[in-house]
Scaffold this motif. Sequence first.
Motif, mmCIF file in Angstrom:
data_model
loop_
_atom_site.group_PDB
_atom_site.id
_atom_site.type_symbol
_atom_site.label_atom_id
_atom_site.label_comp_id
_atom_site.label_asym_id
_atom_site.label_seq_id
_atom_site.Cartn_x
_atom_site.Cartn_y
_atom_site.Cartn_z
ATOM 1 N N ASP A 11 -23.546 16.418 9.487
ATOM 2 C CA ASP A 11 -23.239 16.388 8.055
ATOM 3 C C ASP A 11 -21.804 16.818 7.771
ATOM 4 O O ASP A 11 -21.136 16.248 6.900
ATOM 5 C CB ASP A 11 -24.202 17.290 7.272
ATOM 6 N N TRP A 12 -21.314 17.823 8.510
ATOM 7 C CA TRP A 12 -19.952 18.320 8.279
ATOM 8 C C TRP A 12 -18.923 17.231 8.588
ATOM 9 O O TRP A 12 -18.008 16.981 7.799
ATOM 10 C CB TRP A 12 -19.689 19.565 9.132
ATOM 11 N N PHE A 13 -19.078 16.534 9.721
ATOM 12 C CA PHE A 13 -18.125 15.480 10.083
ATOM 13 C C PHE A 13 -18.308 14.233 9.220
ATOM 14 O O PHE A 13 -17.335 13.550 8.907
ATOM 15 C CB PHE A 13 -18.198 15.147 11.579
ATOM 16 N N PHE A 14 -19.530 13.944 8.802
ATOM 17 C CA PHE A 14 -19.759 12.814 7.904
ATOM 18 C C PHE A 14 -19.031 13.060 6.581
ATOM 19 O O PHE A 14 -18.338 12.179 6.060
ATOM 20 C CB PHE A 14 -21.265 12.628 7.674
ATOM 21 N N LYS A 15 -19.162 14.254 6.038
ATOM 22 C CA LYS A 15 -18.493 14.610 4.788
ATOM 23 C C LYS A 15 -16.969 14.602 4.960
ATOM 24 O O LYS A 15 -16.246 14.121 4.090
ATOM 25 C CB LYS A 15 -18.963 15.987 4.310
ATOM 26 N N GLY A 89 -10.797 24.702 17.220
ATOM 27 C CA GLY A 89 -10.755 25.992 16.527
ATOM 28 C C GLY A 89 -12.086 26.298 15.854
ATOM 29 O O GLY A 89 -13.133 25.761 16.208
ATOM 30 N N TYR A 90 -12.028 27.178 14.862
ATOM 31 C CA TYR A 90 -13.233 27.638 14.176
ATOM 32 C C TYR A 90 -13.609 26.701 13.036
ATOM 33 O O TYR A 90 -12.756 26.254 12.281
ATOM 34 C CB TYR A 90 -13.021 29.045 13.615
ATOM 35 N N THR A 91 -14.890 26.416 12.944
ATOM 36 C CA THR A 91 -15.454 25.641 11.840
ATOM 37 C C THR A 91 -16.612 26.457 11.290
ATOM 38 O O THR A 91 -17.523 26.825 12.045
ATOM 39 C CB THR A 91 -15.971 24.274 12.324
ATOM 40 N N LYS A 92 -16.574 26.730 9.998
ATOM 41 C CA LYS A 92 -17.640 27.504 9.378
ATOM 42 C C LYS A 92 -18.323 26.650 8.323
ATOM 43 O O LYS A 92 -17.672 26.059 7.470
ATOM 44 C CB LYS A 92 -17.079 28.778 8.741
ATOM 45 N N PRO A 94 -22.059 26.586 5.707
ATOM 46 C CA PRO A 94 -22.972 27.564 5.108
ATOM 47 C C PRO A 94 -24.074 28.034 6.073
ATOM 48 O O PRO A 94 -24.674 29.084 5.863
ATOM 49 C CB PRO A 94 -23.584 26.806 3.928
ATOM 50 N N ASN A 95 -24.321 27.269 7.145
ATOM 51 C CA ASN A 95 -25.423 27.585 8.051
ATOM 52 C C ASN A 95 -25.018 28.244 9.360
ATOM 53 O O ASN A 95 -25.723 29.097 9.868
ATOM 54 C CB ASN A 95 -26.212 26.311 8.363
ATOM 55 N N PHE A 96 -23.889 27.807 9.920
ATOM 56 C CA PHE A 96 -23.479 28.271 11.244
ATOM 57 C C PHE A 96 -21.951 28.370 11.310
ATOM 58 O O PHE A 96 -21.244 27.869 10.445
ATOM 59 C CB PHE A 96 -23.945 27.303 12.344
ATOM 60 N N GLN A 97 -21.506 28.967 12.404
ATOM 61 C CA GLN A 97 -20.086 28.973 12.726
ATOM 62 C C GLN A 97 -19.949 28.401 14.133
ATOM 63 O O GLN A 97 -20.766 28.677 15.011
ATOM 64 C CB GLN A 97 -19.516 30.394 12.672
ATOM 65 N N TYR A 98 -18.893 27.586 14.328
ATOM 66 C CA TYR A 98 -18.686 26.892 15.589
ATOM 67 C C TYR A 98 -17.259 27.118 16.064
ATOM 68 O O TYR A 98 -16.373 27.447 15.284
ATOM 69 C CB TYR A 98 -18.887 25.374 15.420
ATOM 70 N N TYR A 99 -17.068 26.856 17.350
ATOM 71 C CA TYR A 99 -15.720 26.888 17.905
ATOM 72 C C TYR A 99 -15.573 25.723 18.871
ATOM 73 O O TYR A 99 -16.415 25.507 19.739
ATOM 74 C CB TYR A 99 -15.448 28.209 18.648
ATOM 75 N N GLY A 100 -14.481 24.975 18.709
ATOM 76 C CA GLY A 100 -14.177 23.862 19.605
ATOM 77 C C GLY A 100 -12.887 24.115 20.354
ATOM 78 O O GLY A 100 -11.875 24.468 19.747
ATOM 79 N N GLN A 101 -12.925 23.957 21.653
ATOM 80 C CA GLN A 101 -11.733 24.115 22.481
ATOM 81 C C GLN A 101 -11.122 22.743 22.745
ATOM 82 O O GLN A 101 -11.855 21.766 22.947
ATOM 83 C CB GLN A 101 -12.091 24.784 23.803
ATOM 84 N N PRO A 102 -9.794 22.653 22.752
ATOM 85 C CA PRO A 102 -9.149 21.348 22.955
ATOM 86 C C PRO A 102 -9.586 20.650 24.244
ATOM 87 O O PRO A 102 -9.798 19.437 24.252
ATOM 88 C CB PRO A 102 -7.660 21.683 23.006
ATOM 89 N N LEU A 129 -18.845 21.365 20.227
ATOM 90 C CA LEU A 129 -18.642 22.601 19.477
ATOM 91 C C LEU A 129 -19.618 23.654 19.985
ATOM 92 O O LEU A 129 -20.818 23.368 20.129
ATOM 93 C CB LEU A 129 -18.857 22.377 17.978
ATOM 94 N N ASN A 130 -19.116 24.828 20.240
ATOM 95 C CA ASN A 130 -19.963 25.943 20.667
ATOM 96 C C ASN A 130 -20.471 26.668 19.427
ATOM 97 O O ASN A 130 -19.697 26.969 18.514
ATOM 98 C CB ASN A 130 -19.170 26.895 21.545
#
Length: 132
Positions: A11-15, A89-92, A94-102, A129-130
């Motif tokens: 949903d986050w990437f779709f938006k 980097g960090y993506t937050k 409302p439900n979770f927080q994620y981190y993506g490394q290059p 994404l972790n």
Amino acid sequence: MRKSPEQDVFDWFFKLSLNNGYDTYDYLPPEKEKVSYPFVYIGNVQGVPDATKTELVGSVYLNIDVWGTRKQRLTINQMVERFFHASIGYTKTPNFQYYGQPNQQSKRMQLDTSVPNTVLMRGLLEIKLNIL
């Protein structure tokens, strides 16, 4: 009940895609359905859960395809780059927080001839994404 991490990332990437003004689909439109190029297909998503005693962690994998004509190669590349940079980097949410490394993201450009008498350009992005 809150969303699963997989649905949350989807949903986050779709938006994000819609907010950038891209024609965006959650399915690959069939040939008889006339669509404009370029367009974004946000499709396969996979969760690889892990857990501690108190929380859900793990990873979410998402595939994003950008389709266009051969002449739209630069535009497609720029669209792929926008998603690539959004996955680092960090993506937050409302439900979770994620981190993506290059080094955990993968992107490529390729010609596609799966539509008869047509050569398309396809940008592919595989995002990891972790879950934090």
